[in-house]
Design a protein around this motif. Structure first.
Motif: not given
Length: 428
Positions: A234-239, A262-264, A364-365
């Protein structure tokens, strides 16, 4: 009760060349850790790690089909005479009533003839079905040209004419002929070996396809977490994507979906689609990495995406991520996808609807609470879908022990009948 004297592991290769190879080597390590003598019968030769474990290796000194001339591959891929000769020689010289046999993959070197070689000891043999080669000519129930699932009955007329092979029509006809030969040699319907499947749905697929072996078992794969502590997704970003970077594994789907959302995305693995890297500036391509390096990337990710077009009978990375606390987005072609959805630690998606997949990535993002709940749920329930390496080996030992007990009982029954005949009063 007959005890296990020795475990003979049989596999095309003598090292961990893929998922099945990794599991074959893990089985050897686990058997040796319990003190069992182990022999590996392999298409290749020995290697130093196995020597260090005290494993006896019987190698054919052969090559995989792709490393041979076309004529040699066509001939030996259907019927490898060296397999029968060497395996039968080892059995004749070394077999005991307490020796058990664990067959893994055969399709690249050993050929269908391995079943003929093992016929004298089939009642003490466990066959792990890592893929679909024991029932489907191309091993995957996939039309490789269209990347769509095949629902035809294997060896039917429609199957014969279906151009599903990844290489050519000629190669499909060769695979079809090989499968006819396999069915003749293995005689699955009457084979006393135990056939182990890594998911219940996999066994169901075999049965629907006409596979009627009398002895089957469900033994899910062993899974080791990437991290010891829960990934705070929950504190992260990207897949994250981990696997072969090809259309069959849906790497192109993952790349397009992340770009359109628009996600990494981090792509761990290698394959033909890495050539398209320039078209996806939001993607980082790392190549193949070891478990510790994968863990470093997983600790920074929001979720794992597994958008396979091919049927995934297990999908090891799905549970490696989940038991580490990383939510998963899984194609409905994976047997675990329904479990993921029902147990609440990820999302089941259709790779045929890429717009819907993009919406899932966007959700999810942005939904921290949803991701936190999924992450915690994953660490609580995902382990129920798999074994640890230790419990996985215990499950195999249990099957071996049961087969030895049954074989011993049959021998005692035969001896008893012979004794009754010998002592019968001819005048009675």
């Amino acid at each position: 009760m007959v005890n296990i004297d020795r475990i003979v592991v049989i596999h095309d290769y003598s090292e961990a060349e893929g998922g099945a190879g990794t599991l074959a080597m893990e089985a050897i390590r686990q058997y040796r850790s319990r003190g069992y003598p182990v022999t590996l019968i392999t298409g290749e030769l020995s290697n130093a790690p196995l020597d260090a474990l005290g494993v006896s290796v019987v190698g054919l000194g052969s090559k995989s089909l792709l490393a041979r001339s076309k004529l040699e591959a066509l001939r030996n891929g259907i019927h490898n005479s060296a397999t029968i000769r060497r395996v039968r020689a080892w059995i004749d010289e070394n077999d005991t009533p307490g020796t058990v046999y664990h067959l893994n993959n055969w399709a690249q070197i050993l050929s269908p003839t391995i079943y003929k070689a093992l016929r004298p000891v089939a009642d003490r043999t466990l066959v792990t079905c890592h893929d679909f080669f024991n029932v489907c000519p191309n091993g995957s129930f996939l039309h490789f040209d269209t990347s769509t699932t095949c629902h035809l009955k294997p060896l039917s007329a429609k199957c014969f004419f279906s151009q599903c092979d990844r290489r050519s029509a000629l190669h499909k006809y060769w695979r079809f002929a090989r499968h006819v030969h396999l069915n003749q040699l293995a005689d699955f319907d009457n084979n006393p070996s135990t056939f182990a499947f890594i998911h219940k749905q996999m066994r169901d697929k075999f049965v629907r396809s006409g596979f009627e072996a009398p002895n089957t078992a469900i033994i899910p794969n062993p899974v080791s977490a990437w991290t010891s502590d829960r990934i705070r997704a929950e504190e992260n970003s990207g897949f994250l994507f981990v696997g072969r970077v090809g259309r069959d594994k849906g790497a192109d789907i993952a790349l397009r979906a992340a770009r359109d959302a628009g996600e990494k995305i981090t792509i761990i693995g290698a394959g033909e689609l890495t050539k398209d890297a320039a078209a996806f500036p939001n993607a980082t391509f790392t190549g193949w990495l070891g478990p510790e390096e994968i863990a470093d990337h997983a600790r920074k990710a929001r979720a794992l995406i597994v958008p396979s077009r091919v049927t995934e009978p297990f999908g090891l990375v799905i549970l490696e991520a989940a038991v580490s606390g990383l939510p998963v987005i899984v194609s409905d072609s994976a047997y675990l996808s329904r479990d993921v959805d029902e147990l609440g630690f990820g999302k089941r998606v259709s790779v045929l609807d890429e717009a819907a997949l993009v919406d899932v990535l966007k959700t999810f993002a942005r939904e921290d609470d949803v991701i936190r709940a999924m992450s915690k749920r994953a660490t609580e329930v995902a382990r129920s879908l798999c074994h640890t390496p230790e419990s996985w080996a215990d499950a195999h030992i249990s099957v071996f022990s049961g087969k030895l007990a049954a074989a011993s009982a049959r021998q005692e029954a035969i001896a008893s009948k012979i004794g009754q005949v010998a002592t019968a009063d001819p005048c009675s």
